[in-house]
Motif scaffolding. Structure first.
Motif, mmCIF file in Angstrom:
data_model
loop_
_atom_site.group_PDB
_atom_site.id
_atom_site.type_symbol
_atom_site.label_atom_id
_atom_site.label_comp_id
_atom_site.label_asym_id
_atom_site.label_seq_id
_atom_site.Cartn_x
_atom_site.Cartn_y
_atom_site.Cartn_z
ATOM 1 N N HIS A 55 0.811 -1.212 0.000
ATOM 2 C CA HIS A 55 0.000 0.000 0.000
ATOM 3 C C HIS A 55 0.847 1.266 0.000
ATOM 4 C CE1 HIS A 55 -3.733 -2.171 0.399
ATOM 5 N NE2 HIS A 55 -3.291 -2.806 1.463
ATOM 6 N N ARG A 86 -6.051 5.874 1.535
ATOM 7 C CA ARG A 86 -6.366 4.676 2.301
ATOM 8 C C ARG A 86 -5.657 4.696 3.639
ATOM 9 N NH1 ARG A 86 -3.976 0.006 3.954
ATOM 10 N NH2 ARG A 86 -5.324 -1.825 4.111
ATOM 11 N N SER A 89 -9.329 1.176 4.565
ATOM 12 C CA SER A 89 -10.252 0.690 3.544
ATOM 13 C C SER A 89 -9.498 -0.104 2.484
ATOM 14 C CB SER A 89 -10.999 1.864 2.895
ATOM 15 O OG SER A 89 -10.074 2.760 2.302
ATOM 16 N N GLN A 92 -8.778 2.922 -1.058
ATOM 17 C CA GLN A 92 -8.679 4.364 -0.847
ATOM 18 C C GLN A 92 -10.039 5.046 -0.661
ATOM 19 O OE1 GLN A 92 -5.129 6.278 -2.765
ATOM 20 N NE2 GLN A 92 -5.572 4.769 -4.362
ATOM 21 N N ASP A 94 -11.351 5.693 2.158
ATOM 22 C CA ASP A 94 -11.335 6.529 3.355
ATOM 23 C C ASP A 94 -11.357 8.021 3.006
ATOM 24 O OD1 ASP A 94 -11.262 4.343 5.099
ATOM 25 O OD2 ASP A 94 -9.085 4.248 5.054
#
Length: 316
Positions: A55, A86, A89, A92, A94
């Protein structure tokens, strides 16, 4: 990440037996075993590193967008999606959720998350970082026990959600009436659950759509309380973006954005943030990358429907 299979080991051992004999054979086979065990340990290490860092790139991209883009200069829906990021979540959501909640206004700091998984879904960030309360529901009992421990301010309920019980689940767990967020991700009969849900009035709604149905068709799988997508083609589940947009319009909501991965669509209640325009599904639509790969390989959910004689419901 795949590990060397037993069949690979057996093939190597067979070759060794053909080349050596006696003690030399046994030692050669033992050496192969040691080498493969070392490779497996190295693969495990690489897997752990990948899990921790996969991520990082999206996070860096979020920082770059925040540094170089001026969202106010962008058209909708990019004005919203450019602010995605993100924390917990999947894709992304969020950042997009926070933007829309800021535009719509927050009244009670409550959510309903149907299909939360272990992460808390699209509400995990709100529960962990923002002090929100609400309801998380998932069909996996052990997962929901863990969710209860991870999010102590949240009601974690293990239940198989149907259109017959969705309203009772919400009402009996104290989330009837106004809530700030409703998120639905069941990979199944989502259209029919959203259609049946009347117990709460969310300000922001997040719905997962099936991008393999395309941007134009307005379709959903038929309702089946016991629907399990694992019994069908990988893309036979859920509803198209157009079908969910039409249903949401009938319920008083407008499509305003889709996160660019091509999984979740965002809707606002029509009486809120009226400066944010409704977005046509064809304008917002994004195709999930793995479905693009499948389609390149000749996979097609509509051909599957025709070949296997399973049903789709057209939504006017």
């Amino acid at each position: 990440m795949a590990k060397p299979s037993q069949s690979v080991i057996q093939r190597l051992a067979h070759r060794v037996r053909g080349a050596f004999g006696g003690a030399a054979q046994d030692e050669a086979i033992a050496d192969i075993g040691r080498r493969l065990a070392r490779i497996e340990r190295q693969l495990d290490s690489v897997e752990k590193i990948w899990q921790r860092t996969r991520h990082v790139e999206p996070a860096v991209q979020a920082l770059l967008r925040g540094w170089f883009l001026n969202p106010e200069s962008l058209p909708y829906p990019e004005r919203l999606s450019a602010r995605r990021f993100r924390i917990s979540s999947q894709n992304q959501e969020d950042g997009l959720t926070l933007v829309l909640l800021g535009e719509a206004g927050v009244t009670c700091h409550r959510f309903v998350e149907i299909g939360s998984g272990l992460s808390g879904g699209n509400s995990g960030f709100l529960a962990r970082e923002c002090g929100w309360s609400g309801l998380m529901v998932d069909g996996h009992l052990k997962h929901m026990i863990q969710v209860g421990r991870r999010f102590p301010g949240v009601k974690a309920v293990a239940a198989w959600v149907t259109r017959e019980n969705i309203n009772e689940l919400i009402t009996s767990n104290g989330c009837a009436g106004e809530v700030d967020l409703f998120s639905l991700d069941l990979d199944g009969c989502d259209y029919w659950i959203w259609e049946a849900m009347t117990a709460c009035s969310p300000r922001v709604v997040i719905l997962e759509y099936n991008s393999m149905f395309g941007a134009e068709r307005s379709v959903t799988v038929p309702y089946d309380a016991k629907f399990d997508r694992h019994n069908f083609h990988t893309a036979y589940y859920g509803a198209s973006l157009t079908a969910l947009t039409r249903l949401s319009a009938r319920k008083g909501y407008r499509l305003v954005a889709v996160e660019p991965t091509g999984v979740n669509a965002f809707f606002l209640r029509n009486d809120l943030a009226t400066h944010i325009p409704a977005c046509e599904p064809a304008r917002a639509f994004r195709l999930l990358e793995k479905y693009d790969v499948l389609m390149e390989q000749g996979e097609d959910v509509y051909r599957y429907v025709e070949r296997e004689k399973v049903a789709l419901v057209e939504i006017p």
